[in-house]
Design a protein around this motif. Sequence first.
Motif, PDB file in Angstrom:
ATOM      1  N   ASN A   1      -0.403  10.850   1.184  1.00  0.00           N
ATOM      2  CA  ASN A   1      -1.813  10.311   1.070  1.00  0.00           C
ATOM      3  C   ASN A   1      -2.770  11.622   0.994  1.00  0.00           C
ATOM      4  N   LYS A   2      -3.814  11.385   0.387  1.00  0.00           N
ATOM      5  CA  LYS A   2      -4.911  12.437   0.321  1.00  0.00           C
ATOM      6  C   LYS A   2      -6.066  11.900   0.835  1.00  0.00           C
ATOM      7  N   VAL A   3      -6.622  12.372   2.106  1.00  0.00           N
ATOM      8  CA  VAL A   3      -7.537  11.788   2.780  1.00  0.00           C
ATOM      9  C   VAL A   3      -8.544  13.036   3.211  1.00  0.00           C
ATOM     10  N   GLY A   4      -9.997  12.454   2.859  1.00  0.00           N
ATOM     11  CA  GLY A   4     -11.086  13.239   3.201  1.00  0.00           C
ATOM     12  C   GLY A   4     -11.699  12.797   4.363  1.00  0.00           C
ATOM     13  N   ILE A   5     -12.197  13.720   5.060  1.00  0.00           N
ATOM     14  CA  ILE A   5     -12.695  13.416   6.509  1.00  0.00           C
ATOM     15  C   ILE A   5     -14.101  14.159   6.411  1.00  0.00           C
ATOM     16  N   ILE A   6     -14.944  13.191   6.828  1.00  0.00           N
ATOM     17  CA  ILE A   6     -16.445  13.811   6.965  1.00  0.00           C
ATOM     18  C   ILE A   6     -16.927  13.203   8.510  1.00  0.00           C
ATOM     19  N   GLY A   7     -17.061  14.393   8.905  1.00  0.00           N
ATOM     20  CA  GLY A   7     -17.392  14.282  10.529  1.00  0.00           C
ATOM     21  C   GLY A   7     -18.939  14.362  10.886  1.00  0.00           C
TER      22      GLY A   7
END
Length: 188
Positions: free
Chosen positions: A2-8
């Motif tokens: 899986n490829k997951v982007g995180i925006i914090g």
Amino acid sequence: MNKVGIIGGTFDPPHVGHLLIANDVRQKLSLDEIWFMPNHIPPHKQNKSVTPTPIRVKMIEAAVASNSSFRVETIELQREGPSYTYDTIMLLAKKYPDTRFYFIIGADMVEYLPKWHNIEKLLQIITFIGVKRPGYTFSSEYPVLEVETPQMDISSTLIRKRVQEGWTSQYLVPDNVKEIIEEKRLYE
């Protein structure tokens, strides 16, 4: 994998700029999901969020509800102390071993990367995705994959200030977030 982007961020409040960036990065990099990750105590900001954490989470959930590729990840809210990205990513990598993480940051944070906790170790386990922001240059000694997105000069600080001055948050935040702001009388 899986490829997951995180925006914090503090997401106080989440706004249309956050959503536009997340959606463009997800599409351009063919990511499976984008996780919006509210932080407990951001190490790079002097003041804490003014809105209680449960309300911030409720606003983020409302903001992302219409996109099945978006979700809220509250792992940083479950820990005490500053929310260091390195510590968080180590926990996420252990919890989700079949996932490759991409950390989305604005140009303001690209400039700040040399000051990040354990930046050299962090660069070995995630890919940084940088997006331009008005008023900031985009240069770094670190590898940051730049993704072009429309630049919007919108910030949570601007929205809080406008509401405090009696202006509406309409068109700056999703309607369901605007409803929470008005119902809870936030930022007045």
